[in-house]
Design a protein around this motif. Structure first.
Motif, PDB file in Angstrom:
ATOM      1  N   GLN A 134       0.831  -1.197   0.000  1.00  0.00           N
ATOM      2  CA  GLN A 134       0.000   0.000   0.000  1.00  0.00           C
ATOM      3  C   GLN A 134       0.869   1.252   0.000  1.00  0.00           C
ATOM      4  OE1 GLN A 134      -0.220  -2.523   2.189  1.00  0.00           O
ATOM      5  NE2 GLN A 134      -2.353  -3.054   2.648  1.00  0.00           N
ATOM      6  N   LYS A 135       0.690   2.095  -0.986  1.00  0.00           N
ATOM      7  CA  LYS A 135       1.442   3.340  -1.073  1.00  0.00           C
ATOM      8  C   LYS A 135       1.064   4.265   0.066  1.00  0.00           C
ATOM      9  CE  LYS A 135       2.538   7.139  -4.221  1.00  0.00           C
ATOM     10  NZ  LYS A 135       2.265   7.763  -5.550  1.00  0.00           N
ATOM     11  N   ASP A 136       2.055   4.890   0.662  1.00  0.00           N
ATOM     12  CA  ASP A 136       1.882   5.849   1.753  1.00  0.00           C
ATOM     13  C   ASP A 136       1.346   5.206   3.032  1.00  0.00           C
ATOM     14  OD1 ASP A 136       2.751   7.943   0.107  1.00  0.00           O
ATOM     15  OD2 ASP A 136       0.730   8.269  -0.661  1.00  0.00           O
ATOM     16  N   TRP A 137       1.434   3.869   3.126  1.00  0.00           N
ATOM     17  CA  TRP A 137       1.074   3.180   4.362  1.00  0.00           C
ATOM     18  C   TRP A 137       2.362   2.761   5.068  1.00  0.00           C
ATOM     19  CZ3 TRP A 137      -3.826   0.010   5.299  1.00  0.00           C
ATOM     20  CH2 TRP A 137      -4.941   0.644   4.729  1.00  0.00           C
ATOM     21  N   LEU A 138       2.226   2.508   6.353  1.00  0.00           N
ATOM     22  CA  LEU A 138       3.339   2.020   7.156  1.00  0.00           C
ATOM     23  C   LEU A 138       3.055   0.610   7.645  1.00  0.00           C
ATOM     24  CD1 LEU A 138       4.128   5.184   9.317  1.00  0.00           C
ATOM     25  CD2 LEU A 138       5.467   4.293   7.400  1.00  0.00           C
ATOM     26  N   ALA A 139       4.117  -0.094   7.990  1.00  0.00           N
ATOM     27  CA  ALA A 139       3.996  -1.448   8.530  1.00  0.00           C
ATOM     28  C   ALA A 139       4.848  -1.560   9.783  1.00  0.00           C
ATOM     29  CB  ALA A 139       4.434  -2.484   7.499  1.00  0.00           C
ATOM     30  N   GLY A 140       4.418  -2.415  10.682  1.00  0.00           N
ATOM     31  CA  GLY A 140       5.183  -2.662  11.895  1.00  0.00           C
ATOM     32  C   GLY A 140       4.681  -3.921  12.566  1.00  0.00           C
ATOM     33  N   LYS A 141       5.188  -4.162  13.758  1.00  0.00           N
ATOM     34  CA  LYS A 141       4.828  -5.366  14.497  1.00  0.00           C
ATOM     35  C   LYS A 141       4.126  -4.991  15.796  1.00  0.00           C
ATOM     36  CE  LYS A 141       6.558  -8.911  12.110  1.00  0.00           C
ATOM     37  NZ  LYS A 141       6.973  -8.247  10.886  1.00  0.00           N
ATOM     38  N   GLY A 142       3.051  -5.741  16.095  1.00  0.00           N
ATOM     39  CA  GLY A 142       2.412  -5.631  17.385  1.00  0.00           C
ATOM     40  C   GLY A 142       3.155  -6.471  18.401  1.00  0.00           C
ATOM     41  N   PRO A 143       2.746  -6.430  19.672  1.00  0.00           N
ATOM     42  CA  PRO A 143       3.436  -7.210  20.699  1.00  0.00           C
ATOM     43  C   PRO A 143       3.469  -8.703  20.399  1.00  0.00           C
ATOM     44  CG  PRO A 143       1.988  -5.594  21.714  1.00  0.00           C
ATOM     45  CD  PRO A 143       1.685  -5.576  20.247  1.00  0.00           C
ATOM     46  N   GLN A 144       2.412  -9.228  19.774  1.00  0.00           N
ATOM     47  CA  GLN A 144       2.354 -10.652  19.434  1.00  0.00           C
ATOM     48  C   GLN A 144       3.091 -10.978  18.134  1.00  0.00           C
ATOM     49  OE1 GLN A 144      -0.313  -8.994  20.597  1.00  0.00           O
ATOM     50  NE2 GLN A 144      -0.788 -10.058  22.489  1.00  0.00           N
ATOM     51  N   PHE A 145       3.904 -10.054  17.655  1.00  0.00           N
ATOM     52  CA  PHE A 145       4.729 -10.231  16.462  1.00  0.00           C
ATOM     53  C   PHE A 145       3.896 -10.365  15.192  1.00  0.00           C
ATOM     54  CE2 PHE A 145       8.250 -12.389  13.990  1.00  0.00           C
ATOM     55  CZ  PHE A 145       9.074 -11.286  13.987  1.00  0.00           C
ATOM     56  N   LYS A 146       2.676  -9.868  15.223  1.00  0.00           N
ATOM     57  CA  LYS A 146       1.842  -9.870  14.033  1.00  0.00           C
ATOM     58  C   LYS A 146       2.107  -8.590  13.240  1.00  0.00           C
ATOM     59  CE  LYS A 146      -1.842 -12.600  16.166  1.00  0.00           C
ATOM     60  NZ  LYS A 146      -1.976 -13.721  15.238  1.00  0.00           N
ATOM     61  N   THR A 147       2.197  -8.733  11.922  1.00  0.00           N
ATOM     62  CA  THR A 147       2.393  -7.573  11.062  1.00  0.00           C
ATOM     63  C   THR A 147       1.118  -6.750  11.008  1.00  0.00           C
ATOM     64  OG1 THR A 147       4.040  -8.723   9.715  1.00  0.00           O
ATOM     65  CG2 THR A 147       2.930  -6.838   8.715  1.00  0.00           C
ATOM     66  N   VAL A 148       1.262  -5.444  11.169  1.00  0.00           N
ATOM     67  CA  VAL A 148       0.132  -4.512  11.133  1.00  0.00           C
ATOM     68  C   VAL A 148       0.451  -3.432  10.116  1.00  0.00           C
ATOM     69  CG1 VAL A 148      -1.379  -3.002  12.477  1.00  0.00           C
ATOM     70  CG2 VAL A 148      -0.219  -4.927  13.602  1.00  0.00           C
ATOM     71  N   VAL A 149      -0.484  -3.135   9.222  1.00  0.00           N
ATOM     72  CA  VAL A 149      -0.323  -2.063   8.243  1.00  0.00           C
ATOM     73  C   VAL A 149      -1.427  -1.036   8.453  1.00  0.00           C
ATOM     74  CG1 VAL A 149       0.816  -3.557   6.558  1.00  0.00           C
ATOM     75  CG2 VAL A 149      -1.660  -3.281   6.469  1.00  0.00           C
ATOM     76  N   PHE A 150      -1.077   0.238   8.186  1.00  0.00           N
ATOM     77  CA  PHE A 150      -2.049   1.310   8.410  1.00  0.00           C
ATOM     78  C   PHE A 150      -1.601   2.557   7.646  1.00  0.00           C
ATOM     79  CE2 PHE A 150       1.207   1.474  11.613  1.00  0.00           C
ATOM     80  CZ  PHE A 150       1.505   2.827  11.762  1.00  0.00           C
ATOM     81  N   PRO A 151      -2.534   3.452   7.296  1.00  0.00           N
ATOM     82  CA  PRO A 151      -2.148   4.708   6.647  1.00  0.00           C
ATOM     83  C   PRO A 151      -1.157   5.455   7.522  1.00  0.00           C
ATOM     84  CG  PRO A 151      -4.513   4.375   6.497  1.00  0.00           C
ATOM     85  CD  PRO A 151      -3.994   3.326   7.432  1.00  0.00           C
TER      86      PRO A 151
END
Length: 289
Positions: free
Chosen positions: A244-261
């Motif tokens: 997704q263009k202009d979105w960010l990605a990271g990890k939650g505490p449970q090591f799940k990938t999370v993407v969001f604007p």
């Protein structure tokens, strides 16, 4: 026996030359040396550290076992998250479980390799535990940490694996319901004991078995991630999302990938994200800055 990597939140890892021994007796890096390196990382702005090692949870330096090392690491200012890999089920003792349950900085995520859910196969692999002991450990972990996410490693087609052995692994995975799994076909490696036994299954049969457990895990992962919809997740931002263009990605505490604007957030930030949808591998949400 253990070394440290660290993550600032921008896909940048620092790896130090305290590497685990792969032959000979296990040795643990002195706790003081590890903690000093973590302090140095915190001063550089790193927020997450990862302890790595062969059977990392067997760590011991004098009276400092792995659980105590986690407690001491959690006291270092600036470090927000602590993870580790790869633990061995036989070394997951009360000290380590207590540290995970009581230290808020220790991520509620555990990669707990199973390999197979057949005692006959585990014995041939010389894993050192039984299916029953592994299941009891999972019960203890989940009782101590109801929000724990579990992952595992699975090998299908190990020499001598019969259909009943594979079916037991499939059924065990369906019962345990891992958040995600790393699944592989057995591949012979020269120099290992198993190499001398030769292959007992065709590549086609190993592939069939692998596809069965992949399909099962995809279903389970999607169902577990769907349960996160509507919740808020603290995300350590790593960088741009891949798709997704202009979105960010990271990890939650449970090591799940999370993407969001990515409006208003930067790599290295810890951002509360409201989860709005999910796939088998990713949580999708909106940042609440």
């Amino acid at each position: 026996h253990a070394f440290v990597t660290a993550m600032r939140g921008c896909n940048k890892f620092c790896t130090f030359c305290i590497v685990p021994y792969v032959r000979g007796r296990e040795r643990s890096v002195p706790a003081g040396a590890l903690l000093n390196q973590v302090r140095a990382l915190a001063e550089q702005g790193y927020k997450e550290v990862i302890y790595l090692g062969q059977t990392v949870n067997a760590y011991r330096d004098g009276d400092v076992d792995f659980g105590r090392l986690l407690h001491q690491t959690a006291q270092i200012e600036g470090i927000e998250r602590i993870r580790f890999t790869s633990p061995h089920p036989s070394d997951m003792d009360d000290s380590a479980i207590n540290a995970m349950a009581t230290c808020s900085k220790v991520a509620p995520y555990l990669p707990l390799p199973l390999q197979a859910a057949s005692n006959r196969v585990l014995t041939r692999m010389e894993r050192g535990y039984t299916v029953e002991a592994y299941a009891t450990l999972v019960d203890r972990l989940r009782a101590a940490m109801p929000n724990l996410a579990l992952s595992t490693d699975i090998i299908v087609g190990f020499p001598g694996e019969q259909e009943a052995d594979f079916r037991a692994t499939y059924d065990f995975m369906a019962d345990i319901r891992y958040d995600f799994a790393f699944m592989f076909k057995y591949s012979a490696r020269e120099g290992t004991k198993a190499y001398k036994w030769g292959e007992s299954l065709s590549e086609e049969e190993k592939g069939r078995r692998l596809q069965e457990i992949i399909h099962l895990q995809e279903q389970i992962g999607a169902e577990l991630n769907q349960q996160r919809v509507g919740q808020s997740v603290e995300v350590l931002v790593e960088g741009p999302a891949k798709k997704q263009k202009d979105w960010l990605a990271g990890k939650g505490p449970q090591f799940k990938t999370v993407v969001f604007p990515g409006i208003g957030a930067h790599p290295g930030d810890i951002v509360p994200v409201h989860v709005t949808s999910a796939t088998a591998h990713t949580l999708v949400g909106e940042a609440r800055l």
